[in-house]
Write an enzyme that holds these catalytic residues in place. Structure first.
Site, PDB file in Angstrom:
ATOM      1  N   LYS A 146       1.002  -1.140   0.101  1.00  0.00           N
ATOM      2  CA  LYS A 146       0.035  -0.151  -0.079  1.00  0.00           C
ATOM      3  C   LYS A 146       0.873   1.332  -0.063  1.00  0.00           C
ATOM      4  O   LYS A 146       0.610   1.973  -0.762  1.00  0.00           O
ATOM      5  CB  LYS A 146      -0.925  -0.049   1.344  1.00  0.00           C
ATOM      6  N   CYS A 202      -3.717  10.079   1.419  1.00  0.00           N
ATOM      7  CA  CYS A 202      -2.862   9.079   1.314  1.00  0.00           C
ATOM      8  C   CYS A 202      -1.348   9.482   1.056  1.00  0.00           C
ATOM      9  O   CYS A 202      -0.292   9.468   1.499  1.00  0.00           O
ATOM     10  CB  CYS A 202      -3.212   7.951   0.267  1.00  0.00           C
TER      11      CYS A 202
END
Length: 413
Positions: free
Chosen positions: A220, A274
């Site tokens: 991720k 993010c």
């Protein structure tokens, strides 16, 4: 070692997941809760915000995501999804809470994840699954969550299953992406990873890739860091182009004619939850080998200030200019303002004493009925397009001659 499977492979012998407890009903947790409830699963959405819990139960949640609002009101969802402020028992527990950065040292704040795990400990039973969807630093599962479970008397991988399946969704397109994006699932053992796949099987139309916990954590972060570094490269090329007094967009377009070059477009910075956060998680665990990553992060962090400087130079000929800024979302055609560089630019200008009115057609409370009328009524000297929403670009194209004839300067980023 990573292996590949479709969403239904190798999970037939695993215990079914019929009742799910989701800790955190924000941008990630609530769409998952809705999808599971729509497929007949019993879902408990846990949130510390009583207003959010009430809105989930009433079907009145007011978020800027039309499909989310409409799906929440569906009869099947209302029947199977209940909002609560405290956890309860279930077959699977999904941790879906934020992992913010502490300032100014850019270290991950693990308190939300640790509190979420603590909150479910009284309700865990042998055979239950704990699945972490939160984006977390590498080694979090092994160094934080496993010890938490062990201190409570559980043996992860034996009597409790543990997995990590980081989300891959985009605000504004949540329900397509949650269905069609491939899933990476890391487990403390293969059985845990396969059990976690049971969570997504009811709605997933993509593939599942099984791996270990650390690899899932790293995957991720690598995804988002890759994007952040490439944006930084484009932004640095733009700064070089500005210094040489050439249009960097034109040069990038020419460079992309090369069959093996695909440069991104420069911008005013990087926002969202993010990209501005995840690269620092890698730096936290291995500062020696993240020099490129942290340099890219600092380049993108300084872009709002550089953008504000460009605006100051452009309005230097005006006395006490009135500025209209268009765009507050962190990216085009979106409503999400988290870590928005556009907001940072406006804040910089306001701190310098400039008169700035800030609008965004996609954000509640920041819209306008007619752009031309708004510019005229405010006697604006300068219009600054910070976020190129498609509709905004079209509006400004149509107003180009009117702006010129009324001596209104237009700056577009």
């Amino acid at each position: 070692m990573t292996s590949r499977s479709t969403a239904s492979t190798d999970t037939t012998d695993q215990q079914a997941v019929e009742e799910v407890v989701i800790i955190g009903t924000g941008f990630v947790g609530l769409p998952l809760a809705i999808m599971l409830a729509s497929k007949g699963k019993t879902v408990h959405g846990i949130d510390i915000d009583k207003n959010v819990v009430k809105a989930i139960n009433d079907g009145t949640l007011n978020v800027n995501e039309k499909e989310l609002n409409s799906r929440l009101k569906e009869d099947t969802v209302q029947e199977n999804l209940v909002g609560q402020t405290e956890p309860t028992s279930g077959d699977a527990f999904v941790i879906s809470v934020p992992t913010p950065l502490t300032e100014p040292n850019k270290s991950p704040d693990m308190s939300h994840v640790e509190a979420a795990v603590d909150s479910i400990l009284p309700y865990l039973e042998e055979g239950d699954l704990v699945n972490v969807e939160s984006t977390i630093p590498p080694l979090t599962c092994g160094n934080h969550i496993v010890p938490q479970l062990e201190r409570a008397g559980y043996d992860p991988g034996d009597d409790i299953q543990l997995a990590h399946s980081p989300e891959r969704i985009l605000p504004g397109n949540v329900f397509e992406e949650i269905v069609t994006n491939d899933r990476i699932i890391g487990g403390i053992d293969r059985a845990s990873a396969e059990r976690a796949a049971k969570l997504y099987e009811p709605f997933l139309e993509a593939e599942i890739y099984y791996t270990d916990l650390v690899s899932a954590e790293l995957c991720k972060l690598m995804e988002n860091t890759y994007r952040d570094v490439n944006v930084a490269l484009a932004n640095e090329f733009a700064l070089i182009g500005d210094q040489m007094d050439v249009n960097p967009d034109d040069i990038i377009e020419l460079a992309n004619k090369h069959p093996r070059v695909d440069l991104l477009r420069p911008g005013i910075g990087v926002g969202g939850h993010c990209l501005p956060v995840d690269p620092w998680f890698l730096n936290e665990v291995d500062p020696e080998h993240t020099n490129l990553i942290t340099t890219a992060r600092r380049i993108n962090d300084m872009m709002p200030e550089i953008t504000a400087k460009k605006i100051r130079r452009a309005v230097a000929d005006h006395v006490d200019p009135k500025i209209i800024a268009l765009g507050a979302a962190y990216k085009p055609n979106n409503y999400d303002q988290r870590n928005s560089p556009a907001n940072e630019v406006v804040e910089e200008l306001c701190l310098d004493g400039y008169r700035v009115t800030h609008y965004d057609r996609h954000i509640d409370g920041m819209g306008y009925d007619d752009l031309q009328a708004t510019i005229a009524s405010e006697s604006a000297d300068v219009v600054v397009q910070l976020v190129p929403h498609d509709e905004t670009v079209e509006e400004l194209d149509e107003l180009d001659s009117w702006l010129s004839s009324n001596d209104v300067d237009l700056l577009q980023f």
